[in-house]
Design a protein around this motif. Sequence first.
Motif, PDB file in Angstrom:
ATOM      1  N   ALA A 337       0.802  -1.229   0.000  1.00  0.00           N
ATOM      2  CA  ALA A 337       0.000   0.000   0.000  1.00  0.00           C
ATOM      3  C   ALA A 337       0.832   1.273   0.000  1.00  0.00           C
ATOM      4  N   ILE A 338       1.901   1.317   0.804  1.00  0.00           N
ATOM      5  CA  ILE A 338       2.670   2.568   0.937  1.00  0.00           C
ATOM      6  C   ILE A 338       4.188   2.339   0.851  1.00  0.00           C
ATOM      7  N   PRO A 339       4.680   1.624  -0.162  1.00  0.00           N
ATOM      8  CA  PRO A 339       6.123   1.377  -0.233  1.00  0.00           C
ATOM      9  C   PRO A 339       6.935   2.662  -0.377  1.00  0.00           C
ATOM     10  N   GLY A 340       6.427   3.618  -1.151  1.00  0.00           N
ATOM     11  CA  GLY A 340       7.158   4.870  -1.358  1.00  0.00           C
ATOM     12  C   GLY A 340       7.322   5.658  -0.077  1.00  0.00           C
ATOM     13  N   SER A 341       6.278   5.677   0.732  1.00  0.00           N
ATOM     14  CA  SER A 341       6.343   6.401   2.009  1.00  0.00           C
ATOM     15  C   SER A 341       7.348   5.755   2.956  1.00  0.00           C
ATOM     16  N   LEU A 342       7.406   4.422   2.928  1.00  0.00           N
ATOM     17  CA  LEU A 342       8.344   3.718   3.803  1.00  0.00           C
ATOM     18  C   LEU A 342       9.787   4.001   3.410  1.00  0.00           C
ATOM     19  N   ILE A 343      10.095   3.910   2.118  1.00  0.00           N
ATOM     20  CA  ILE A 343      11.447   4.208   1.651  1.00  0.00           C
ATOM     21  C   ILE A 343      11.762   5.689   1.848  1.00  0.00           C
ATOM     22  N   GLY A 344      10.748   6.537   1.696  1.00  0.00           N
ATOM     23  CA  GLY A 344      10.936   7.981   1.838  1.00  0.00           C
ATOM     24  C   GLY A 344      11.331   8.420   3.230  1.00  0.00           C
ATOM     25  N   LEU A 345      11.220   7.525   4.215  1.00  0.00           N
ATOM     26  CA  LEU A 345      11.687   7.848   5.567  1.00  0.00           C
ATOM     27  C   LEU A 345      13.200   8.018   5.606  1.00  0.00           C
ATOM     28  N   PHE A 346      13.887   7.447   4.615  1.00  0.00           N
ATOM     29  CA  PHE A 346      15.349   7.408   4.666  1.00  0.00           C
ATOM     30  C   PHE A 346      16.041   8.195   3.551  1.00  0.00           C
ATOM     31  N   THR A 347      15.288   8.623   2.562  1.00  0.00           N
ATOM     32  CA  THR A 347      15.894   9.376   1.460  1.00  0.00           C
ATOM     33  C   THR A 347      14.829  10.186   0.733  1.00  0.00           C
ATOM     34  N   SER A 348      15.270  11.307   0.125  1.00  0.00           N
ATOM     35  CA  SER A 348      14.359  12.119  -0.689  1.00  0.00           C
ATOM     36  C   SER A 348      14.690  11.992  -2.170  1.00  0.00           C
ATOM     37  N   ASN A 349      15.683  11.150  -2.487  1.00  0.00           N
ATOM     38  CA  ASN A 349      16.106  10.951  -3.869  1.00  0.00           C
ATOM     39  C   ASN A 349      15.022  10.158  -4.608  1.00  0.00           C
ATOM     40  N   PRO A 350      14.393  10.753  -5.644  1.00  0.00           N
ATOM     41  CA  PRO A 350      13.274  10.068  -6.327  1.00  0.00           C
ATOM     42  C   PRO A 350      13.674   8.752  -6.983  1.00  0.00           C
ATOM     43  N   ASP A 351      14.904   8.667  -7.519  1.00  0.00           N
ATOM     44  CA  ASP A 351      15.361   7.419  -8.140  1.00  0.00           C
ATOM     45  C   ASP A 351      15.497   6.307  -7.106  1.00  0.00           C
ATOM     46  N   THR A 352      16.022   6.668  -5.950  1.00  0.00           N
ATOM     47  CA  THR A 352      16.179   5.692  -4.876  1.00  0.00           C
ATOM     48  C   THR A 352      14.819   5.234  -4.357  1.00  0.00           C
ATOM     49  N   ILE A 353      13.888   6.173  -4.206  1.00  0.00           N
ATOM     50  CA  ILE A 353      12.539   5.828  -3.747  1.00  0.00           C
ATOM     51  C   ILE A 353      11.860   4.900  -4.746  1.00  0.00           C
ATOM     52  N   ASN A 354      12.012   5.180  -6.022  1.00  0.00           N
ATOM     53  CA  ASN A 354      11.409   4.331  -7.055  1.00  0.00           C
ATOM     54  C   ASN A 354      11.973   2.915  -7.008  1.00  0.00           C
ATOM     55  N   ALA A 355      13.303   2.819  -6.858  1.00  0.00           N
ATOM     56  CA  ALA A 355      13.935   1.494  -6.767  1.00  0.00           C
ATOM     57  C   ALA A 355      13.473   0.764  -5.511  1.00  0.00           C
ATOM     58  N   GLY A 356      13.309   1.513  -4.411  1.00  0.00           N
ATOM     59  CA  GLY A 356      12.863   0.912  -3.157  1.00  0.00           C
ATOM     60  C   GLY A 356      11.433   0.433  -3.210  1.00  0.00           C
ATOM     61  N   GLU A 357      10.568   1.200  -3.899  1.00  0.00           N
ATOM     62  CA  GLU A 357       9.172   0.776  -4.054  1.00  0.00           C
ATOM     63  C   GLU A 357       9.092  -0.574  -4.756  1.00  0.00           C
ATOM     64  N   THR A 358       9.855  -0.707  -5.823  1.00  0.00           N
ATOM     65  CA  THR A 358       9.871  -1.966  -6.570  1.00  0.00           C
ATOM     66  C   THR A 358      10.339  -3.116  -5.686  1.00  0.00           C
ATOM     67  N   ALA A 359      11.396  -2.866  -4.921  1.00  0.00           N
ATOM     68  CA  ALA A 359      11.954  -3.907  -4.054  1.00  0.00           C
ATOM     69  C   ALA A 359      10.931  -4.369  -3.017  1.00  0.00           C
ATOM     70  N   LEU A 360      10.285  -3.425  -2.333  1.00  0.00           N
ATOM     71  CA  LEU A 360       9.339  -3.790  -1.276  1.00  0.00           C
ATOM     72  C   LEU A 360       8.143  -4.565  -1.815  1.00  0.00           C
ATOM     73  N   ARG A 361       7.626  -4.140  -2.958  1.00  0.00           N
ATOM     74  CA  ARG A 361       6.467  -4.833  -3.528  1.00  0.00           C
ATOM     75  C   ARG A 361       6.801  -6.276  -3.877  1.00  0.00           C
ATOM     76  N   ILE A 362       7.985  -6.503  -4.422  1.00  0.00           N
ATOM     77  CA  ILE A 362       8.370  -7.858  -4.830  1.00  0.00           C
ATOM     78  C   ILE A 362       8.704  -8.727  -3.615  1.00  0.00           C
ATOM     79  N   ILE A 363       9.527  -8.195  -2.718  1.00  0.00           N
ATOM     80  CA  ILE A 363       9.966  -8.980  -1.561  1.00  0.00           C
ATOM     81  C   ILE A 363       8.786  -9.370  -0.673  1.00  0.00           C
ATOM     82  N   SER A 364       7.807  -8.463  -0.528  1.00  0.00           N
ATOM     83  CA  SER A 364       6.684  -8.722   0.373  1.00  0.00           C
ATOM     84  C   SER A 364       5.824  -9.903  -0.058  1.00  0.00           C
ATOM     85  N   ALA A 365       5.986 -10.363  -1.282  1.00  0.00           N
ATOM     86  CA  ALA A 365       5.233 -11.535  -1.752  1.00  0.00           C
ATOM     87  C   ALA A 365       5.580 -12.793  -0.951  1.00  0.00           C
TER      88      ALA A 365
END
Length: 441
Positions: A337-365
């Motif tokens: 539901a909120i992968p971007g917000s979770l990664i955004g706790l640690f960085t404001s870099n949009p590329d890093t947040i995008n990569a983190g969103e992808t990681a969380l969605r896949i790993i959480s499976a």
Amino acid sequence: MNQTYMKEQKILPLLLKMSLPMVISMMVNSLYNIVDSFFVAKISENAMTALSLVFPVQNLISSVMIGFAIGINAVISFFMGAQNQKQADKAASQGMLLSCIHAVVLTVICIAGMPVFLKMFTKDAEIVSLGLKYSNIAFAFSIMLGIELMFEKVFQAVGRMNASMVCLMTGCIVNIVLDPMMIFGIGPFPAMGIEGAALATGIGQTSAAVLYIIIYIVKPIPVKFRKSEMRIEGSMAKRLYSIGMPASLSLALPSILISVLNVILAAYSAVYVFVLGVYYKLQTFLYLPANGVVQGMRPLMGYNYGAGEHERVRKIYKTSMVLIFAIMAAGTILCLAIPGSLIGLFTSNPDTINAGETALRIISAGFIVSTVSVTSAGALEGLGKGFPSLIISVCRYVAVIIPVAFVMSRITGAVGVWHAFWITEVITSVISYIVYKKNVK
């Protein structure tokens, strides 16, 4: 203190009574880990990267301490269930001495080896310097960590979960309060940067250890630490290590995994190394509460096993699995539901947040299916079956995931590493169930 309630009370209320204090403690501890990383990330992205690189070694120290303490916990629980007070006291007393020895040895080895370790993963002099500043201070408190964890598991073994919760939460809260003050120079403290984060961690661990000692003196527990019983006996040491060593290895394996995955991911971009470090900070918020249930389960399994209540042991296992399933389901929903917000706790870099969103969605499976592995490994430790539990951990953290991550990364790039997590959980859940059933009949 009569502990027969461990084999007399209804299982669900008893398990909740034993687990909830530890779940609350673990949630606070998870919050501490996230807050600690949040403040370190405010220093710079290099500081957060340094913390991510130090984490495997820091986790190794904790793993050895916690693993051996699990051995102490299991042995005490068994002897208390068998109504053998003298052997329970021996396990606690000799366990304390051995825990302190482990802490001293690990402190010396890890501080000496950190410069070489850090340079294996980065050539950035600033990251290496920040990593050394943090680790030299944090590792110096290993003996306090060892004492804290040893007391924690002894208190849990005799059912004093509330006291354990208070001590663990005290250490975490002290840490959370001191973090910003010591890092940024608030109040009476000078700005110490990443060194302030390490010092706050050490003071938090010391606070918890001191509080355990005070409670032990003021409100004694059924098990006693006796100087006369601290002479190491081969039979007792063998029993402690037969559970403690596999548990330590199980807990240390993630450190090996993170280091290997860092090597794979670094070949693509430092962004992925950062994302992996953030993921492991976030996943503690999920797996530590699950571990709280496991901590409540272990003494119940050990006590009832020692008392010969085998049907009750089976019911405790099934009930624990339902509770852990609920925790994992909640974590899955959050990551989707909120992968971007979770990664955004640690960085404001949009590329890093995008990569983190992808990681969380896949790993959480793989979160929900990991319920079987987490419950089975913890149950086996509680029953004193350390090596079968280790088999499960080896599959989760080495034997399956590393080859899968390597192959998948060659096929789909860095994102293949994220897919390796859920693939591994599916495979390991099947192995875990088979191992558990084979060893508990």
